[in-house]
Structures are given as C-alpha cells and as structure tokens.
Design an enzyme around this catalytic site. Structure first.
Site, PDB file in Angstrom:
ATOM      1  N   PRO A 266      46.355 113.427  58.424  1.00 50.53           N
ATOM      2  CG  PRO A 266      44.915 110.984  58.664  1.00 50.53           C
ATOM      3  CD  PRO A 266      45.498 112.395  59.508  1.00 50.53           C
TER       4      PRO A 266
ATOM      5  CD  GLU B  47      36.597 108.578  64.005  1.00 46.32           C
ATOM      6  OE1 GLU B  47      36.653 107.907  62.176  1.00 46.32           O
ATOM      7  OE2 GLU B  47      37.241 107.123  64.373  1.00 46.32           O
TER       8      GLU B  47
ATOM      9  NE  ARG C  88      68.694 117.489  57.457  1.00 42.49           N
ATOM     10  CZ  ARG C  88      69.181 117.380  56.292  1.00 42.49           C
ATOM     11  NH1 ARG C  88      68.513 117.991  55.159  1.00 42.49           N
ATOM     12  NH2 ARG C  88      69.753 116.968  56.094  1.00 42.49           N
TER      13      ARG C  88
ATOM     14  CG  ASP D  74      69.285 117.207  52.021  1.00 40.84           C
ATOM     15  OD1 ASP D  74      69.932 116.647  52.443  1.00 40.84           O
ATOM     16  OD2 ASP D  74      69.130 117.752  53.475  1.00 40.84           O
TER      17      ASP D  74
END
Length: 249
Positions: A92, A119, A157, A172
């Site tokens: 993250p 963690e 893709r 897209d």
C-alpha cells in the site's frame, strides 16, 4: 514463443489456482503468450522451521518479513538471467497502479511480483532487492496476492493476441486518458429504452464522433481530474466548454 513470464513469490500459492485457470488469463497461457511460475518463498527460508518473518527491531506490533528468504528466492530465479527484470513489491506504500503503468510493464519479457504479508517488509528488501513498489489503492489488504492478480490481469490483456479483438484494449477506460464511452448491444429497444440512433446509422464517422463526445462527457461527469492530463483536440475542448455551459449535445 512466450511473450511475458511472471514469477509470483507468495506464502499462499494456492490462491492463484483459480485465477490462472480462468477466463482470459487461462486463454493467454493456453495460447503460449504468457507463462507463470508461482513460488512459495517459504522454501527459501534459512532455518529448519522455515521462518519467513520476525518481530520488528525497536518493538511494536505485528511481524515483519525477513530479507533472507526473499533475496534467496529472487537470486535463485535469476541465476541464469542476463538482465534483471522488474522486481515488484505489492504494498500500500507503493506507486498507485494505473493503466499507463500496466502498459509500461507489458513491454517487459519477465516480471517478478512479491506478495507481502504481516506488518510489512524488512526495509532492506525495498532498498536493495525491489525495483518497483505498486499499490492498487489507498487501502490495506491481508496480503499482496489480490493486488498481484490485479496487476497480472491488467498487463496480460494488453499483450498482442490475448484479446479476440486487438482494438478492445485500446478503447478501454484510461487507455486514451478518458473513461470509455457507453456501449450497447441487441436488442435495439429493451423495455422502452432505445439504443442511440447514431449507433444504428452505419455512418462510421458520426459513430466515432459520438463515442468521443460521450467519453468526454462521462469523464467530465465522473472523473474530471483525468481531463487535466488527457490529450485533447480543439474539437474536444469546444465540446467540454458546451458541457460546462450546460449546452452539451
């Protein structure tokens, strides 16, 4: 000839079984365009207990992934590799994953994805092993497996021959810098809701103009931030001005 090979380092290889054997990802492997090796990096631990994590120096909650197993796993994978491919931590704290990043990764022949847990990573993994860190959003998951699948699907893709229609990926959302225009299929009328006449006209120039304007409209309504960096023509800008004035077609 395989166009792109993935090495996925994870403590839960079974999570990838369904993903790799389904849908477009499965077809890409069957066509020989993509290959994937899922590696349990616990196998590269340095003690008899197969330890991959330990408590953080300085105290604190949680467990931190040790450097030895991941360094050993990557070095084993690359022992016959003349060039170092991107080695990507799923975290993250990483760079926000975008379509442009997916397109850049699709240019490589090999990618190594590391799925973290607990963690976090020992900082030496970030500093001396990884070349990239990727986040799929401002939220925290149990591990990096789902983000790794997101990255793999998005990249696969884009490879030539994966999608049945080579223009599909180009149209897209985000590929052009805009959200995708609305799509319709048969029947031409459903419960009183009709397909826009222009799409039934067969006039390709008018259809393309309508699609471009609808992509602009949808982006303006839902993600106006994208318009700041999208490649816009003077005609596009004129249409956006009409939307702002409340007179868009």
């Amino acid at each position: 000839m395989v166009r792109l090979h993935f090495d996925v380092l994870t403590l839960f290889p079974e999570m990838f079984t369904g993903f790799l054997s389904s849908s477009i990802v499965k077809k890409a492997h069957e066509k020989g365009i993509v290959s994937t090796s899922v590696v349990d990096f616990r196998e590269f631990s340095t003690d008899k207990h197969r330890t991959v994590d330990d408590t953080p120096y300085g105290g604190g909650s949680g467990m931190v992934l040790k450097p030895e197993p991941l360094f050993r796993a990557v070095e084993h994978l690359l022992q016959d590799e003349p060039e170092r491919p991107p080695i990507i931590l799923m975290t993250p704290q990483g760079e926000r994953f975008t379509q442009k990043k997916a397109e850049a990764l699709a240019e490589h022949r090999r990618l190594i994805l590391i799925c973290g847990h607990y963690e976090g990573y020992d900082e030496r993994i970030r500093q001396h092993l990884a070349t990239d860190e990727i986040s799929i959003g401002d939220f925290v998951l149990t591990g990096g497996e789902l983000p790794a699948m997101v990255v793999m699907d998005s990249v696969i893709r884009l490879l030539p021959g994966v999608l049945g229609n080579e223009s599909s990926a180009k149209d897209d959302s985000f590929s052009t810098g805009l959200l995708e225009y609305p799509q319709y299929t048969r029947p031409a009328e459903f419960r009183g809701w009709k397909v826009p006449e222009v799409l039934l006209s067969g006039h390709h120039q008018n259809i393309e103009r309508w699609r471009r304007q609808e992509a602009l409209r949808r982006t303006w309504e839902r993600r106006p931030d994208l318009l700041r960096t999208a490649r816009l023509t003077e005609e596009d800008r004129a249409f956006l001005r009409k939307l702002e004035e409340g007179s868009g077609e």
